[in-house]
Design an enzyme around this catalytic site. Structure first.
Site, mmCIF file in Angstrom:
data_model
loop_
_atom_site.group_PDB
_atom_site.id
_atom_site.type_symbol
_atom_site.label_atom_id
_atom_site.label_comp_id
_atom_site.label_asym_id
_atom_site.label_seq_id
_atom_site.Cartn_x
_atom_site.Cartn_y
_atom_site.Cartn_z
ATOM 1 N N ASN A 52 4.004 -149.521 134.604
ATOM 2 C CA ASN A 52 2.794 -149.777 133.831
ATOM 3 C C ASN A 52 3.151 -150.317 132.442
ATOM 4 O OD1 ASN A 52 0.023 -149.678 133.067
ATOM 5 N ND2 ASN A 52 -0.272 -147.960 134.467
ATOM 6 N N HIS B 26 22.993 -141.546 120.079
ATOM 7 C CA HIS B 26 23.860 -141.655 118.914
ATOM 8 C C HIS B 26 24.438 -140.283 118.634
ATOM 9 C CE1 HIS B 26 20.731 -139.747 116.464
ATOM 10 N NE2 HIS B 26 19.892 -140.536 117.102
#
Length: 119
Positions: free
Chosen positions: A79, A109
């Site tokens: 979607n 990270h």
């Protein structure tokens, strides 16, 4: 091992901001923009993804890091406004429906100072 092979490997890839391969992402950004303009064009998806069949339908607003690391194993509907950060391989099975505004993130990270300084 070159950077693209490293990103495609199962070991995963941690991008450092100063070493991010922006050149690998330029083509991907253009393909995502082309898909937004022509979401029924299956050739764009075939070029963008590592593996993609004609039964993959993606609504506009799709973004990814590289594309070549995303593999569809069959029928899939995604979607609006999906983001897949494919810094590692992403395999999406057959018969998958992904709702609006979903993010699939392989990217990350370091959260500890020592991790930020590693190569």
């Amino acid at each position: 091992m070159d950077l693209k092979k490293r990103i495609q490997s199962k070991e995963g890839y941690v991008a450092h901001f100063t070493k991010t391969p922006f050149t690998l992402q330029e083509k991907t950004r253009k393909l995502c923009q082309s898909h937004d303009q022509d979401p029924d064009n299956k050739e764009i998806l075939q070029t963008l993804f590592g593996t993609c069949c004609d039964h993959v339908n993606i609504a506009p607003g799709f973004h990814c890091d590289y594309g070549f690391n995303i593999h569809f194993d069959g029928f899939c509907v995604i979607n609006y406004n999906c983001v897949i950060l494919d810094t590692s391989p992403v395999h999406i099975g057959n018969g998958v429906f992904i709702g609006p505004n979903v993010s699939i993130a392989c990217a990350g990270h370091g959260v500890f100072p020592a991790q930020e300084k590693k190569e």
